[in-house]
Design an enzyme around this catalytic site. Sequence first.
Site, PDB file in Angstrom:
ATOM      1  N   ASP A 111      -5.259  -2.954  -2.878  1.00 22.69           N
ATOM      2  CA  ASP A 111      -4.492  -3.062  -2.124  1.00 22.69           C
ATOM      3  C   ASP A 111      -3.918  -4.251  -1.418  1.00 22.69           C
ATOM      4  OD1 ASP A 111      -3.850  -2.484   0.896  1.00 22.69           O
ATOM      5  OD2 ASP A 111      -4.119  -0.483   0.196  1.00 22.69           O
ATOM      6  N   SER A 141       0.800  -1.187   0.109  1.00 24.26           N
ATOM      7  CA  SER A 141      -0.021   0.126  -0.082  1.00 24.26           C
ATOM      8  C   SER A 141       0.919   1.129  -0.022  1.00 24.26           C
ATOM      9  CB  SER A 141      -0.910   0.008   1.101  1.00 24.26           C
ATOM     10  OG  SER A 141      -2.057   0.829   1.101  1.00 24.26           O
TER      11      SER A 141
END
Length: 374
Positions: free
Chosen positions: A207, A45
């Site tokens: 993500d 991320s």
Amino acid sequence: MPSKIALVLGGGGARAAYQIGVLKAIVQFYPRNHGVPFKIICGTSAGAINATSLATHATCFHLGVRKLEWVWRNIQAQKVYQASIGGVLSHLGKMALKRVQSDGASNNAGSLFNSDPLRQLLNSLISFDRIGRNISNGSLDAVSLDASSYNSSRSVSFFQGNPLIENWYRSRRCGQRTRLNTDHLLASSAIPMVFPSISLNREYYGDGSVHQLAPLSSPIHLGADKIMVINLDSPHKAQPKELDHHPKTATIAGHLLDTIFSDTLNSDLERLERINSTLALIPEESRQGLPLKHIDTLVIKPSEDLSAIASRYFEDMPLAIKVMMRFLGINQHSESSIGSYLLFERGYCSALIELGYEDAMCQIDEIKQFFNLE
């Protein structure tokens, strides 16, 4: 042979500014021209963005940290996602139109925010060609970014490394050699429903924290003997608050983000400690042939509640984002932690950098021992 130290940078949106403060504390113990002390750098991320930027400056640790600090201290939400009133309304209008269209009528990914500004920022800041050069000259062994495949529900570690490293395949996770680019960073940092998914190799990715069952798998497969983890899991209020009503949707969403970004990493660290403890009970001569090895870890995490810090800077958000947050039931004093992930503003990020520096300095003896520093 010196140990191969890996750096693992977890996800957490704007919270990733904390990681820069920790690195800033460590870099001051190295000479100006020293390379990064990590042969392996792994990120997920927003941590993937920090990891990649650091990997491009593997030959000069000081320069890499200084550049990251400059970026985070000058960050604004409008550099990460469209934050103007016109931009927000236009994007939400497109998303509303997409809901009434057939699936094949639009190729645009559904999301709360438009992340085009982040793409432009990454293209201007990161020179991906440097990664290959740093691997070739021995400054770096490998860098990996984790992303989640919406097609196969697998966690995929996209890595760029020396030719001796092979792809790996495990249950619902794998490592794939590739040449990293901006799309990999955008995929790894595409928080579900908040930022749009990214198409890579005919699959759609989001993500990296979503399907990440074993966050420490990547550095281990890439050859790490020691792992430093900068975890963004922060302590919450000591006493649970009694609720007179059901938790609001925004509060539940905040809990889900906390779970996605922190729980699997904490569980994997516990698993690694159990393996280390078990190996310590086995005589050295009996360990031959075991596919396990002892791995030292150093974990640094926030000493303060990052959501509480974010609440102090809530008014720094652009007007359009504040209105949207309030529409979702989130204000300066709400219990939701969502704001701490989306508050890409200078004051908040600078406060996290300072906190990261202070927390690292509180563990400086442990850090020096881990890196064998005088």
